[in-house]
Design a protein around this motif. Sequence first.
Motif, PDB file in Angstrom:
ATOM      1  N   ARG A  40       0.840  -1.193   0.000  1.00  0.00           N
ATOM      2  CA  ARG A  40       0.000   0.000   0.000  1.00  0.00           C
ATOM      3  C   ARG A  40       0.877   1.245   0.000  1.00  0.00           C
ATOM      4  NH1 ARG A  40      -2.449   3.534   3.640  1.00  0.00           N
ATOM      5  NH2 ARG A  40      -4.637   4.044   3.217  1.00  0.00           N
ATOM      6  N   ALA A  77       1.711   5.255   0.579  1.00  0.00           N
ATOM      7  CA  ALA A  77       1.337   6.234   1.588  1.00  0.00           C
ATOM      8  C   ALA A  77       0.130   7.033   1.096  1.00  0.00           C
ATOM      9  CB  ALA A  77       2.514   7.168   1.865  1.00  0.00           C
ATOM     10  N   SER A  78      -0.593   7.625   1.998  1.00  0.00           N
ATOM     11  CA  SER A  78      -1.781   8.405   1.636  1.00  0.00           C
ATOM     12  C   SER A  78      -1.376   9.656   0.860  1.00  0.00           C
ATOM     13  CB  SER A  78      -2.532   8.823   2.899  1.00  0.00           C
ATOM     14  OG  SER A  78      -1.739   9.723   3.672  1.00  0.00           O
ATOM     15  N   ALA A 100       0.245  12.253   3.043  1.00  0.00           N
ATOM     16  CA  ALA A 100       1.589  11.851   3.449  1.00  0.00           C
ATOM     17  C   ALA A 100       2.575  12.011   2.294  1.00  0.00           C
ATOM     18  CB  ALA A 100       1.584  10.416   3.950  1.00  0.00           C
ATOM     19  N   LEU A 101       2.168  11.657   1.081  1.00  0.00           N
ATOM     20  CA  LEU A 101       3.034  11.820  -0.086  1.00  0.00           C
ATOM     21  C   LEU A 101       3.286  13.299  -0.371  1.00  0.00           C
ATOM     22  CD1 LEU A 101       1.608   9.078  -2.490  1.00  0.00           C
ATOM     23  CD2 LEU A 101       3.886   9.104  -1.442  1.00  0.00           C
ATOM     24  N   GLU A 119       5.811  14.455   2.215  1.00  0.00           N
ATOM     25  CA  GLU A 119       7.134  13.871   1.985  1.00  0.00           C
ATOM     26  C   GLU A 119       7.863  14.542   0.830  1.00  0.00           C
ATOM     27  OE1 GLU A 119       9.141   9.578   0.611  1.00  0.00           O
ATOM     28  OE2 GLU A 119       6.975   9.709   1.029  1.00  0.00           O
TER      29      GLU A 119
END
Length: 274
Positions: free
Chosen positions: A31, A33-34, A37-38, A41
């Motif tokens: 999976r 990252a959401s 979150a992306l 990042e």
Amino acid sequence: MDASLEPLKARRLALLLRERIASGEIAPGSRLASEPALALEHGVSRVTVRRALDSLAADGLIDRRVGAGTFVREADAPKPIVADFANMLTHLVEMGRRTGVRLISFAYAQPPEAVAQALGLAAGERTQRSVRVRLIDGQPFSYLTTHVPERIGLTYSESDLASVPLLALLERSGAAVDRASQTISATLASPDVAEALALEIGSPLLSLTRVVFGPDGRGVEHLHALYRPDRYSFQMELHRAGADGDRRWSPVPSRGAGRDGEACPWAPSTVAEG
């Protein structure tokens, strides 16, 4: 924020995620990252992340499941074709059996000056020019532009070229194949090539230019081939050679056989496709 930069950022992020998936850093079935979150990042907006993920989804690399997240798809695409430098003639015949071809154009015309010089044509001599797309399991992987001297091209028809490998047609015409010279580089997909290979404009491609010569030194084929790097790669076996102080890597002599069971003498400098 400059909105004009968002598409470029999305493409950059898509390429980065694609590389991580291809290398196995992000494993199949895992999976991602959401989106928030992306975005955090990589220092981009959620709109940029969404565009990048849309691109990966369109290419069949990820599945976006409502309420569950985004997952890397299990590899279900056919393995890319690996062209063996060490056995061109045998591989060419095998290519004709394993792949299909779509003929885009077929005509007789004056070739570009660079092609005429490479083939050693006489002034005013025409070539049979064809453009083909090769497919594996119905999916395009190469875009081929070939020039063959008219005297040879007249021995086969448009329908022949749409169903028979060019090397076989050249041999049928009586044209002897003795050696080849080729160059491999990289380029970007133009609009027409991108459409034919089901890619975005500007996508990276492997580029190969090969000139095939007969025993008399006259050119019998000029090929410019463009490959999707995710569906085609080149391979060469090497071994250490030379005396101490002059050690180097050299191609392993061909152990394969040509049409008549003899090792192909010009294999180390060639690659399959025709």
